[in-house]
Design an enzyme around this catalytic site. Structure first.
Site, PDB file in Angstrom:
ATOM      1  N   THR A 108      24.083  35.514   4.056  1.00 21.99           N
ATOM      2  CA  THR A 108      23.320  36.322   4.948  1.00 21.99           C
ATOM      3  C   THR A 108      22.332  35.135   5.801  1.00 21.99           C
ATOM      4  OG1 THR A 108      21.534  36.444   3.349  1.00 21.99           O
ATOM      5  CG2 THR A 108      23.199  38.245   3.786  1.00 21.99           C
ATOM      6  N   ASP A 200      23.989  19.107   3.535  1.00 18.65           N
ATOM      7  CA  ASP A 200      22.919  19.865   2.485  1.00 18.65           C
ATOM      8  C   ASP A 200      22.165  18.782   2.050  1.00 18.65           C
ATOM      9  OD1 ASP A 200      23.284  22.785   0.828  1.00 18.65           O
ATOM     10  OD2 ASP A 200      22.012  21.295   0.054  1.00 18.65           O
ATOM     11  N   ASP A 203      21.593  19.116  -1.900  1.00 14.14           N
ATOM     12  CA  ASP A 203      22.879  18.398  -2.659  1.00 14.14           C
ATOM     13  C   ASP A 203      22.889  16.792  -2.400  1.00 14.14           C
ATOM     14  OD1 ASP A 203      23.477  20.899  -3.397  1.00 14.14           O
ATOM     15  OD2 ASP A 203      25.210  21.191  -2.133  1.00 14.14           O
TER      16      ASP A 203
HETATM   17  C1  PRP Z   1      17.748  24.400   2.836  1.00 16.71           C
HETATM   18  C2  PRP Z   1      16.636  23.367   3.385  1.00 16.71           C
HETATM   19  C3  PRP Z   1      15.648  24.318   3.821  1.00 16.71           C
HETATM   20  C4  PRP Z   1      16.744  25.454   4.277  1.00 16.71           C
HETATM   21  C5  PRP Z   1      16.463  25.536   5.856  1.00 16.71           C
HETATM   22  O1  PRP Z   1      17.616  24.660   1.673  1.00 16.71           O
HETATM   23  O2  PRP Z   1      16.166  22.431   2.275  1.00 16.71           O
HETATM   24  O3  PRP Z   1      14.900  25.084   2.595  1.00 16.71           O
HETATM   25  O4  PRP Z   1      17.915  25.290   3.645  1.00 16.71           O
HETATM   26  O5  PRP Z   1      17.724  26.485   6.243  1.00 16.71           O
HETATM   27  P1  PRP Z   1      16.919  27.633   7.237  1.00 16.71           P
HETATM   28  O6  PRP Z   1      16.012  27.069   8.110  1.00 16.71           O
HETATM   29  O7  PRP Z   1      18.082  28.350   7.699  1.00 16.71           O
HETATM   30  O8  PRP Z   1      16.107  28.486   6.154  1.00 16.71           O
HETATM   31  P2  PRP Z   1      18.712  25.257   0.511  1.00 16.71           P
HETATM   32  O9  PRP Z   1      18.511  26.886   0.577  1.00 16.71           O
HETATM   33  O10 PRP Z   1      19.913  24.874   0.619  1.00 16.71           O
HETATM   34  O11 PRP Z   1      17.933  25.041  -0.933  1.00 16.71           O
HETATM   35  P3  PRP Z   1      17.840  23.922  -1.778  1.00 16.71           P
HETATM   36  O12 PRP Z   1      16.713  22.851  -1.253  1.00 16.71           O
HETATM   37  O13 PRP Z   1      17.518  24.158  -3.176  1.00 16.71           O
HETATM   38  O14 PRP Z   1      19.053  23.018  -1.742  1.00 16.71           O
HETATM   39  N1  URA Z   2      20.071  23.407   5.028  1.00 20.36           N
HETATM   40  C1  URA Z   2      20.626  22.177   4.865  1.00 20.36           C
HETATM   41  O1  URA Z   2      20.344  21.471   3.659  1.00 20.36           O
HETATM   42  N2  URA Z   2      21.188  21.401   5.845  1.00 20.36           N
HETATM   43  C2  URA Z   2      21.441  22.527   7.036  1.00 20.36           C
HETATM   44  O2  URA Z   2      22.065  21.551   7.663  1.00 20.36           O
HETATM   45  C3  URA Z   2      20.930  23.622   7.064  1.00 20.36           C
HETATM   46  C4  URA Z   2      20.307  24.156   6.014  1.00 20.36           C
END
Ligand code: PRP
Ligand code: URA
Length: 209
Positions: A108, A200, A203
């Site tokens: 989502t 990511d 990651d």
């Molecule tokens: C990533 C990033 C933000 C989010 C951005 O986190 O660090 O928090 O995605 O996406 P958005 O603007 O569409 O919300 P992620 O959900 O991958 O979690 P993580 O930091 O634990 O890897």
């Molecule tokens: N979160 C990430 O870590 N990378 C992107 O490009 C988008 C969301």
């Protein structure tokens, strides 16, 4: 409308380019994110108030200025936001750090909150929300909203890379928050990743997946 500040110092642009490169390893990626966060800190702290002081040099009195002190709090969004905290703390060593755990549902793209821990005096501090990626803006908006609901003052959002969609979403939902970026990218792809982005961030910071 909050300000949109692109921190495009040559050193930042150089380091962000290496951060983006998929051949950059985890250790180097982490170091560079930390360094860029510290460099962005110069722009972020530009409005710190100063007070006039006088010191004695070996020659005479000298009028000078020192930072008057502002109560600041850093709020990294877990996980990836953690990678930028130490860099900012180098410039703001007395800032306190609160944590907001948020992950994006892969289907989502909606943010899911799983952890909140804030300093006891958080409502007295001006808060900087930190996350390297501003994609749809869902995570940043949710974090800023939850802080406001708790009576806090989030005034700045600091990200490495943003998509225009994320910037627009935050500006619409929180026009009182200034956004600081190292780079504004082209768009989001169908999976909600920033293009060209860096992949990511969590990651790549922690060597997962
Ligand atoms: C990533 C990033 C933000 C989010 C951005 O986190 O660090 O928090 O995605 O996406 P958005 O603007 O569409 O919300 P992620 O959900 O991958 O979690 P993580 O930091 O634990 O890897
Ligand atoms: N979160 C990430 O870590 N990378 C992107 O490009 C988008 C969301």
């Amino acid at each position: 409308m909050g300000r949109l500040v692109i921190c495009d110092h040559p050193l930042i642009q150089h380091k962000v380019t290496i951060i983006r490169d998929k051949t950059t390893n985890t250790k180097h990626f982490r170091e560079l994110v930390d360094e860029v966060a510290m460099l962005m800190g110069y722009e972020l702290t530009r409005d710190l108030p100063l007070e006039e002081v006088t010191v004695e040099t070996p020659v005479s009195k000298a009028a000078g200025k020192t930072i008057a002190g502002r109560m600041v709090g850093l709020i990294p969004i877990l996980r990836a936001g953690l990678g930028m905290v130490d860099g900012v703390l180098q410039l703001l060593p007395s800032a306190k750090v609160g944590h907001v755990g948020m992950y994006r549902d892969e289907e989502t793209l909606q943010p899911v909150e799983y952890y909140v821990s804030l300093p006891t005096d958080v409502t007295e501090r001006e808060l900087i929300v930190i996350d390297p990626m501003l994609a749809t803006g869902g995570s940043a908006n949710a974090a800023i909203s939850l802080l406001k609901k708790r009576g806090c003052r989030p005034t700045k959002l600091m990200c490495l890379i943003a998509a225009p969609e994320g910037v627009k979403a935050v500006q619409e939902a929180h026009p009182d928050v200034d956004i600081y970026l190292a780079a504004l990218d082209e768009k989001l792809n169908e999976q909600g990743y920033i293009v060209p982005g860096l992949g990511d961030a969590g990651d790549r910071l922690y060597g997962t997946k």
